[in-house]
Design a protein around this motif. Structure first.
Motif, PDB file in Angstrom:
ATOM      1  N   VAL A   1     -18.075   0.689  16.698  1.00  0.00           N
ATOM      2  CA  VAL A   1     -17.518   1.982  16.284  1.00  0.00           C
ATOM      3  C   VAL A   1     -18.651   2.993  16.160  1.00  0.00           C
ATOM      4  O   VAL A   1     -19.817   2.626  15.961  1.00  0.00           O
ATOM      5  N   VAL A   2     -18.303   4.256  16.291  1.00  0.00           N
ATOM      6  CA  VAL A   2     -19.295   5.321  16.178  1.00  0.00           C
ATOM      7  C   VAL A   2     -19.548   5.608  14.702  1.00  0.00           C
ATOM      8  O   VAL A   2     -18.808   5.177  13.810  1.00  0.00           O
ATOM      9  N   GLU A   3     -20.602   6.351  14.462  1.00  0.00           N
ATOM     10  CA  GLU A   3     -20.957   6.706  13.080  1.00  0.00           C
ATOM     11  C   GLU A   3     -19.831   7.533  12.456  1.00  0.00           C
ATOM     12  O   GLU A   3     -19.278   8.431  13.085  1.00  0.00           O
ATOM     13  N   GLY A   4     -19.501   7.229  11.221  1.00  0.00           N
ATOM     14  CA  GLY A   4     -18.424   7.920  10.522  1.00  0.00           C
ATOM     15  C   GLY A   4     -17.091   7.221  10.643  1.00  0.00           C
ATOM     16  O   GLY A   4     -16.101   7.667  10.044  1.00  0.00           O
ATOM     17  N   SER A   5     -17.054   6.132  11.430  1.00  0.00           N
ATOM     18  CA  SER A   5     -15.828   5.357  11.583  1.00  0.00           C
ATOM     19  C   SER A   5     -16.093   3.916  11.164  1.00  0.00           C
ATOM     20  O   SER A   5     -17.249   3.468  11.118  1.00  0.00           O
ATOM     21  N   GLU A   6     -15.041   3.178  10.871  1.00  0.00           N
ATOM     22  CA  GLU A   6     -15.186   1.780  10.500  1.00  0.00           C
ATOM     23  C   GLU A   6     -13.887   1.030  10.748  1.00  0.00           C
ATOM     24  O   GLU A   6     -12.804   1.626  10.772  1.00  0.00           O
ATOM     25  N   LEU A   7     -14.023  -0.294  10.947  1.00  0.00           N
ATOM     26  CA  LEU A   7     -12.872  -1.159  11.120  1.00  0.00           C
ATOM     27  C   LEU A   7     -12.481  -1.750   9.773  1.00  0.00           C
ATOM     28  O   LEU A   7     -13.344  -2.214   9.023  1.00  0.00           O
ATOM     29  N   VAL A   8     -11.198  -1.721   9.462  1.00  0.00           N
ATOM     30  CA  VAL A   8     -10.719  -2.268   8.191  1.00  0.00           C
ATOM     31  C   VAL A   8      -9.516  -3.165   8.465  1.00  0.00           C
ATOM     32  O   VAL A   8      -8.787  -2.981   9.445  1.00  0.00           O
ATOM     33  N   SER A   9      -9.333  -4.142   7.588  1.00  0.00           N
ATOM     34  CA  SER A   9      -8.139  -4.992   7.648  1.00  0.00           C
ATOM     35  C   SER A   9      -7.054  -4.338   6.812  1.00  0.00           C
ATOM     36  O   SER A   9      -7.310  -3.836   5.716  1.00  0.00           O
ATOM     37  N   ALA A  10      -5.841  -4.350   7.339  1.00  0.00           N
ATOM     38  CA  ALA A  10      -4.733  -3.701   6.635  1.00  0.00           C
ATOM     39  C   ALA A  10      -3.451  -4.459   6.900  1.00  0.00           C
ATOM     40  O   ALA A  10      -3.386  -5.329   7.784  1.00  0.00           O
ATOM     41  N   THR A  11      -2.430  -4.122   6.130  1.00  0.00           N
ATOM     42  CA  THR A  11      -1.112  -4.737   6.285  1.00  0.00           C
ATOM     43  C   THR A  11      -0.078  -3.641   6.504  1.00  0.00           C
ATOM     44  O   THR A  11      -0.054  -2.639   5.779  1.00  0.00           O
ATOM     45  N   VAL A  12       0.743  -3.826   7.512  1.00  0.00           N
ATOM     46  CA  VAL A  12       1.791  -2.836   7.803  1.00  0.00           C
ATOM     47  C   VAL A  12       2.831  -2.869   6.688  1.00  0.00           C
ATOM     48  O   VAL A  12       3.337  -3.935   6.315  1.00  0.00           O
TER      49      VAL A  12
ATOM     50  N   VAL B   1       2.876   4.019  11.652  1.00  0.00           N
ATOM     51  CA  VAL B   1       3.346   3.181  10.550  1.00  0.00           C
ATOM     52  C   VAL B   1       2.496   3.453   9.319  1.00  0.00           C
ATOM     53  O   VAL B   1       1.385   3.986   9.402  1.00  0.00           O
ATOM     54  N   ALA B   2       3.048   3.065   8.184  1.00  0.00           N
ATOM     55  CA  ALA B   2       2.295   3.119   6.938  1.00  0.00           C
ATOM     56  C   ALA B   2       1.611   1.772   6.740  1.00  0.00           C
ATOM     57  O   ALA B   2       2.200   0.719   7.012  1.00  0.00           O
ATOM     58  N   ILE B   3       0.361   1.795   6.283  1.00  0.00           N
ATOM     59  CA  ILE B   3      -0.398   0.562   6.074  1.00  0.00           C
ATOM     60  C   ILE B   3      -0.951   0.526   4.656  1.00  0.00           C
ATOM     61  O   ILE B   3      -1.215   1.560   4.048  1.00  0.00           O
ATOM     62  N   ARG B   4      -1.095  -0.712   4.152  1.00  0.00           N
ATOM     63  CA  ARG B   4      -1.715  -0.899   2.847  1.00  0.00           C
ATOM     64  C   ARG B   4      -3.163  -1.344   3.084  1.00  0.00           C
ATOM     65  O   ARG B   4      -3.417  -2.316   3.781  1.00  0.00           O
ATOM     66  N   LEU B   5      -4.098  -0.626   2.483  1.00  0.00           N
ATOM     67  CA  LEU B   5      -5.511  -0.893   2.654  1.00  0.00           C
ATOM     68  C   LEU B   5      -5.992  -1.944   1.652  1.00  0.00           C
ATOM     69  O   LEU B   5      -5.279  -2.273   0.688  1.00  0.00           O
ATOM     70  N   PRO B   6      -7.192  -2.497   1.864  1.00  0.00           N
ATOM     71  CA  PRO B   6      -7.702  -3.538   0.952  1.00  0.00           C
ATOM     72  C   PRO B   6      -7.772  -3.090  -0.503  1.00  0.00           C
ATOM     73  O   PRO B   6      -7.656  -3.930  -1.408  1.00  0.00           O
TER      74      PRO B   6
ATOM     75  N   LEU C   1       5.182  -2.812  15.811  1.00  0.00           N
ATOM     76  CA  LEU C   1       4.681  -3.377  14.561  1.00  0.00           C
ATOM     77  C   LEU C   1       5.785  -3.480  13.521  1.00  0.00           C
ATOM     78  O   LEU C   1       6.630  -2.600  13.396  1.00  0.00           O
ATOM     79  N   GLU C   2       5.756  -4.574  12.766  1.00  0.00           N
ATOM     80  CA  GLU C   2       6.755  -4.830  11.742  1.00  0.00           C
ATOM     81  C   GLU C   2       6.094  -4.892  10.374  1.00  0.00           C
ATOM     82  O   GLU C   2       4.897  -5.215  10.264  1.00  0.00           O
ATOM     83  N   PRO C   3       6.854  -4.596   9.302  1.00  0.00           N
ATOM     84  CA  PRO C   3       6.288  -4.731   7.954  1.00  0.00           C
ATOM     85  C   PRO C   3       5.772  -6.152   7.713  1.00  0.00           C
ATOM     86  O   PRO C   3       6.420  -7.135   8.072  1.00  0.00           O
ATOM     87  N   GLY C   4       4.597  -6.225   7.127  1.00  0.00           N
ATOM     88  CA  GLY C   4       3.985  -7.518   6.872  1.00  0.00           C
ATOM     89  C   GLY C   4       2.964  -7.939   7.904  1.00  0.00           C
ATOM     90  O   GLY C   4       2.204  -8.889   7.674  1.00  0.00           O
TER      91      GLY C   4
END
Length: 439
Positions: free
Chosen positions: A74-85, A110-115, A130-133
């Motif tokens: 990823v470029v500077e200012g961005s990041e990969l995160v784990s999330a749940t739909v 979609v809406a996602i829940r972050l760590p 994508l499905e919830p969960g």
């Protein structure tokens, strides 16, 4: 009349001894270790390969300065995160994506829940459905921090199912193969260690690809075979057969890649490599892959052939070596027949989408097989199969010459793997414990 009866008894006794029936040594006990002189000769044959492998590692090991820098994901200012739909994105943000919409489709936002427990919006193409969960990997884009959807869908999160699958694999291997399976897993870990620390950096830094292939395969086989099968003459015979097969595969492959004009650039991923690592040789990488692909199958057939000769000797201690070779080659021919189409089927399964795409093109089968997309795999399959077929008689011949004779069973100078000490030609060795691990 008495002479005829005696001759008949002699022939019966000979047949019983060779086939393993009766009360001779063919009672099923494992063959003893090879004599000391044989083990010394085998060690001297392996020593040059060991020395050449060590020198190759020293000569081809790339310096840190020659290895290209790794490309940031990823470029500077961005990041990969784990999330749940959580579910569909509600409100105005639901249609605020850059993905085009039609009358028959809507954005996949979609809406996602972050760590940290908070929620946010994520852009996603509708085709992912994508499905919830769903556990996903999302890319946070700093430039979109103030928008309702600062995240973009990158991939599904697969760590948990992968971990469960790997755990199940290890458990099954340990339950069935016990300590031998654990040793094989250790050998597999060593092999991947060689790939990551030596093979990949050496190829990316532009080292001679054929040399890297031979050194890698030799180092991996030395570790894997002895770890998985023990430091025995039988394993050394399999190692010698494997190394001979790899050398033949490398030689034939070097000719075939040149004659068939295999460029190694038939895939888009390969075409991008020179941009990242200018020193790479795509044709050499294709040749290296050809040699490495043959390692596993070669290891399989050579171990099988060496073990077949040893077990035949255990059943028929007095059988001549020529007979052992002939019987073991019958097994080898069956192995050849099954392995040849096994290799082809494995490729069909791995490259099915590409094969379907090529099949849709209106061209002759010969043109299809010789096209750039498939030619590399055809060459790899044919060359690997040739090396495999040639390795079987080589390994069988070495094993037939090396395996102990019936004399070793009778003299008591060699102790059987089951702990028995045969003392005479007609003695019956003690039966091994059926539950004991046999080397």
């Amino acid at each position: 009349m008495t002479t005829d009866i005696g001759a008949r008894h002699a022939r019966t006794a000979e047949l019983t001894t060779v086939t393993g029936g009766g009360h001779g040594h063919g009672h099923g006990g494992p063959a003893p270790p090879a004599p000391l002189r044989t083990r010394v000769v085998l060690a001297l044959l392996v020593l040059p390969a060991l020395v050449a492998t060590a020198l190759g590692l020293w000569q081809l090991w790339p310096s840190a300065a020659d290895v290209p820098d790794r490309v940031p994901v990823v470029v500077e200012g961005s990041e990969l995160v784990s999330a749940t739909v959580v579910g569909p994105l509600e409100g105005e943000a639901a249609g605020d994506a850059s993905w085009p919409t039609t009358e028959d489709s809507t954005t996949g936002n979609v809406a996602i829940r972050l760590p940290d427990g908070s929620t946010s919006g994520m852009q996603a193409e509708p085709r992912f459905a994508l499905e919830p969960g769903d556990a996903v990997v999302a890319l946070y884009i700093g430039d979109f921090a103030e928008t309702p959807v600062p995240y973009v869908f990158m991939d599904y999160e697969r760590e948990v199912p992968f971990a469960l699958l790997a755990a199940a694999y290890v458990l099954v291997v340990l339950l069935v193969a016990r300590w031998r399976g654990l040793a094989a897993l250790a050998g597999l870990a060593v092999a991947f260690g060689v790939f990551v620390t030596f093979t990949f950096p050496a190829l990316l830094s532009g080292e001679n690809a054929l040399g890297v292939a031979l050194v890698t395969s030799s180092a991996v086989m030395l570790a894997v075979l002895y770890l998985a099968h023990g430091l025995t003459a039988r394993t050394t015979v399999a190692l010698l057969g494997t190394l001979a097969g790899l050398a033949l595969t490398a030689g034939i492959g070097a000719w075939a890649t040149g004659a068939a004009q295999i460029t190694g650039a038939s895939e888009e991923v390969a075409q991008n490599l020179p941009v990242i690592a200018p020193g790479v040789d795509l044709r050499g990488i294709a040749l290296c892959g050809l040699v490495l692909a043959g390692m596993g199958v070669l290891n399989d057939v050579t171990i099988t052939q060496a073990s077949a000769v040893w077990e035949l000797r255990a059943l028929a201690p007095s059988a001549p070596r020529r007979a052992l070779f002939a019987r073991a080659m019958r097994i080898g021919r069956d192995h050849i027949a099954s392995t040849v189409y096994t290799i082809a089927f494995a490729y069909v399964g791995a490259a099915l989408p590409m094969l379907l795409t090529v099949w849709l093109l209106d061209q002759t089968p010969l043109t299809t097989l010789t096209s750039g997309e498939i030619a590399e795999e055809v060459v790899r399959t044919l060359v690997g199969s040739i090396g495999l077929v040639l390795a079987i008689p080589i390994t069988t011949a070495i094993a037939a010459v090396t395996v102990p004779t019936g004399r070793a069973l009778a003299t008591g100078g060699e102790v059987g793997h089951d702990g028995s000490h045969p003392t005479s030609e007609g003695a019956v060795p003690s039966r091994p414990d059926p539950g004991a691990e046999q080397p």
